[in-house]
Design a protein around this motif. Structure first.
Motif, PDB file in Angstrom:
ATOM      1  N   ASP A 117     -67.598  15.002  21.221  1.00  0.00           N
ATOM      2  CA  ASP A 117     -68.949  15.500  20.990  1.00  0.00           C
ATOM      3  C   ASP A 117     -69.079  16.125  19.603  1.00  0.00           C
ATOM      4  N   ALA A 118     -68.020  16.785  19.141  1.00  0.00           N
ATOM      5  CA  ALA A 118     -68.055  17.373  17.800  1.00  0.00           C
ATOM      6  C   ALA A 118     -68.165  16.280  16.742  1.00  0.00           C
ATOM      7  N   GLU A 119     -67.462  15.173  16.942  1.00  0.00           N
ATOM      8  CA  GLU A 119     -67.548  14.049  16.013  1.00  0.00           C
ATOM      9  C   GLU A 119     -68.957  13.459  16.026  1.00  0.00           C
ATOM     10  N   ARG A 120     -69.546  13.335  17.215  1.00  0.00           N
ATOM     11  CA  ARG A 120     -70.909  12.812  17.320  1.00  0.00           C
ATOM     12  C   ARG A 120     -71.908  13.768  16.674  1.00  0.00           C
ATOM     13  N   PHE A 121     -71.681  15.057  16.872  1.00  0.00           N
ATOM     14  CA  PHE A 121     -72.509  16.096  16.266  1.00  0.00           C
ATOM     15  C   PHE A 121     -72.488  15.959  14.737  1.00  0.00           C
ATOM     16  N   ALA A 122     -71.294  15.785  14.195  1.00  0.00           N
ATOM     17  CA  ALA A 122     -71.151  15.645  12.741  1.00  0.00           C
ATOM     18  C   ALA A 122     -71.904  14.420  12.231  1.00  0.00           C
ATOM     19  N   ARG A 123     -71.817  13.318  12.962  1.00  0.00           N
ATOM     20  CA  ARG A 123     -72.503  12.092  12.528  1.00  0.00           C
ATOM     21  C   ARG A 123     -74.018  12.245  12.633  1.00  0.00           C
ATOM     22  N   LEU A 124     -74.489  12.944  13.654  1.00  0.00           N
ATOM     23  CA  LEU A 124     -75.927  13.198  13.770  1.00  0.00           C
ATOM     24  C   LEU A 124     -76.443  14.002  12.587  1.00  0.00           C
ATOM     25  N   LEU A 125     -75.575  14.826  12.011  1.00  0.00           N
ATOM     26  CA  LEU A 125     -75.950  15.643  10.856  1.00  0.00           C
ATOM     27  C   LEU A 125     -75.687  14.939   9.531  1.00  0.00           C
ATOM     28  N   GLY A 126     -75.286  13.668   9.601  1.00  0.00           N
ATOM     29  CA  GLY A 126     -75.148  12.888   8.379  1.00  0.00           C
ATOM     30  C   GLY A 126     -73.745  12.645   7.883  1.00  0.00           C
ATOM     31  N   ALA A 127     -72.731  13.054   8.650  1.00  0.00           N
ATOM     32  CA  ALA A 127     -71.355  12.807   8.207  1.00  0.00           C
ATOM     33  C   ALA A 127     -71.062  11.315   8.261  1.00  0.00           C
ATOM     34  N   PRO A 128     -70.414  10.765   7.246  1.00  0.00           N
ATOM     35  CA  PRO A 128     -70.083   9.331   7.271  1.00  0.00           C
ATOM     36  C   PRO A 128     -68.990   9.048   8.293  1.00  0.00           C
ATOM     37  N   VAL A 129     -68.950   7.807   8.751  1.00  0.00           N
ATOM     38  CA  VAL A 129     -67.887   7.403   9.681  1.00  0.00           C
ATOM     39  C   VAL A 129     -66.565   7.414   8.931  1.00  0.00           C
ATOM     40  N   PRO A 130     -65.552   8.133   9.448  1.00  0.00           N
ATOM     41  CA  PRO A 130     -64.280   8.207   8.710  1.00  0.00           C
ATOM     42  C   PRO A 130     -63.528   6.887   8.795  1.00  0.00           C
ATOM     43  N   PRO A 131     -62.857   6.489   7.709  1.00  0.00           N
ATOM     44  CA  PRO A 131     -62.029   5.282   7.773  1.00  0.00           C
ATOM     45  C   PRO A 131     -60.867   5.479   8.731  1.00  0.00           C
ATOM     46  N   ASP A 132     -60.429   4.394   9.360  1.00  0.00           N
ATOM     47  CA  ASP A 132     -59.334   4.480  10.339  1.00  0.00           C
ATOM     48  C   ASP A 132     -58.084   5.102   9.737  1.00  0.00           C
ATOM     49  N   ALA A 133     -57.895   4.914   8.433  1.00  0.00           N
ATOM     50  CA  ALA A 133     -56.687   5.431   7.784  1.00  0.00           C
ATOM     51  C   ALA A 133     -56.645   6.947   7.789  1.00  0.00           C
ATOM     52  N   ARG A 134     -57.823   7.598   7.949  1.00  0.00           N
ATOM     53  CA  ARG A 134     -57.858   9.060   7.923  1.00  0.00           C
ATOM     54  C   ARG A 134     -57.755   9.665   9.313  1.00  0.00           C
ATOM     55  N   THR A 135     -57.630   8.843  10.344  1.00  0.00           N
ATOM     56  CA  THR A 135     -57.550   9.355  11.706  1.00  0.00           C
ATOM     57  C   THR A 135     -56.096   9.649  12.054  1.00  0.00           C
ATOM     58  N   PRO A 136     -55.685  10.905  12.114  1.00  0.00           N
ATOM     59  CA  PRO A 136     -54.282  11.228  12.382  1.00  0.00           C
ATOM     60  C   PRO A 136     -53.940  11.032  13.855  1.00  0.00           C
ATOM     61  N   ARG A 137     -52.670  10.834  14.114  1.00  0.00           N
ATOM     62  CA  ARG A 137     -52.217  10.687  15.499  1.00  0.00           C
ATOM     63  C   ARG A 137     -52.100  12.030  16.191  1.00  0.00           C
ATOM     64  N   SER A 138     -51.737  13.056  15.456  1.00  0.00           N
ATOM     65  CA  SER A 138     -51.586  14.394  16.031  1.00  0.00           C
ATOM     66  C   SER A 138     -52.942  14.927  16.484  1.00  0.00           C
ATOM     67  N   ALA A 139     -52.987  15.442  17.717  1.00  0.00           N
ATOM     68  CA  ALA A 139     -54.238  15.990  18.254  1.00  0.00           C
ATOM     69  C   ALA A 139     -54.705  17.189  17.452  1.00  0.00           C
ATOM     70  N   SER A 140     -53.766  18.028  17.019  1.00  0.00           N
ATOM     71  CA  SER A 140     -54.127  19.212  16.246  1.00  0.00           C
ATOM     72  C   SER A 140     -54.706  18.838  14.890  1.00  0.00           C
ATOM     73  N   LEU A 141     -54.085  17.862  14.225  1.00  0.00           N
ATOM     74  CA  LEU A 141     -54.598  17.412  12.936  1.00  0.00           C
ATOM     75  C   LEU A 141     -55.945  16.734  13.083  1.00  0.00           C
ATOM     76  N   LYS A 142     -56.113  15.981  14.157  1.00  0.00           N
ATOM     77  CA  LYS A 142     -57.399  15.324  14.398  1.00  0.00           C
ATOM     78  C   LYS A 142     -58.490  16.366  14.623  1.00  0.00           C
ATOM     79  N   ALA A 143     -58.169  17.410  15.393  1.00  0.00           N
ATOM     80  CA  ALA A 143     -59.143  18.480  15.641  1.00  0.00           C
ATOM     81  C   ALA A 143     -59.527  19.169  14.334  1.00  0.00           C
TER      82      ALA A 143
END
Length: 197
Positions: A117-143
């Motif tokens: 929901d936080a990711e969707r919230f960010a996109r609703l406010l205009g955040a660009p879709v992050p490239p797959d390369a920037r999506t970390p595997r670690s849950a903490s880093l992703k958060a």
């Protein structure tokens, strides 16, 4: 355990240093200006070294001035719950799960939000879709990354509004949750306008 996401530093930067306290002289000038804008021209506001250095002192008020100041404060506090209701309506319309959104101590607390929901919230406010390369595997880093994107999108959408975001780690094996801080009524109204348009 909570890990703070700094407002002006990259993810991972320590934020243990205490925040700078506002300057008493500047605060006195701000209060004096606000009182004059409200028509309370005869109320003295000053910074005195004694008996409490660093404090702003509000001079004697006439009964009429005290009543007017009370009315202004009450009018201001009525606008904040109204802004909270408007924000709740539009958040629900977008089906963003913010169960902790509430009015408290004159401010609007947004509360906990899941990472999707936080990711969707960010996109609703205009955040660009992050490239797959920037999506970390670690849950903490992703958060942390999602929190950074939401914070930046929030600031852009509200004209520089600040949103405190912390990563809250739940029980072992569960995804972290972002804990969103509180905002004032003006920022809430700007947020509602951004989500509407």
């Amino acid at each position: 355990m909570d890990s703070r996401l700094p407002t002006n530093a990259p993810t991972g930067t320590p934020t243990d240093a205490p925040a700078a306290l506002p300057d008493a002289g500047h605060a006195a000038a701000e209060l004096d200006s606000a009182l004059r804008d409200a028509g309370l021209l005869d109320v003295s506001v000053d910074q005195h070294p004694d008996p409490q250095p660093g404090f702003v002192h509000l001079g004697p008020l006439s009964p009429a001035e005290a009543n007017r100041l009370a009315r202004l404060i009450r009018a201001s506090t009525k606008r904040t719950p109204k802004a909270a209701r408007a924000l709740r309506d539009i958040v629900d319309a977008y089906r963003l799960d913010l169960p902790g959104l509430r009015f408290r101590h004159g401010r609007i607390v947004l509360g906990g939000i899941s990472l999707p929901d936080a990711e969707r919230f960010a996109r609703l406010l205009g955040a660009p879709v992050p490239p797959d390369a920037r999506t970390p595997r670690s849950a903490s880093l992703k958060a942390a990354l999602v929190g950074e994107r939401l914070r930046n999108a929030f600031a852009s959408a509200t004209g520089g509004g600040s949103l405190d975001i912390r990563v809250r780690h739940e029980a072992t094996g569960t995804a972290p949750v972002l804990e969103l801080g509180s905002i004032d009524a003006r920022t809430a109204r700007r947020l509602v306008a951004a989500l509407r348009f």
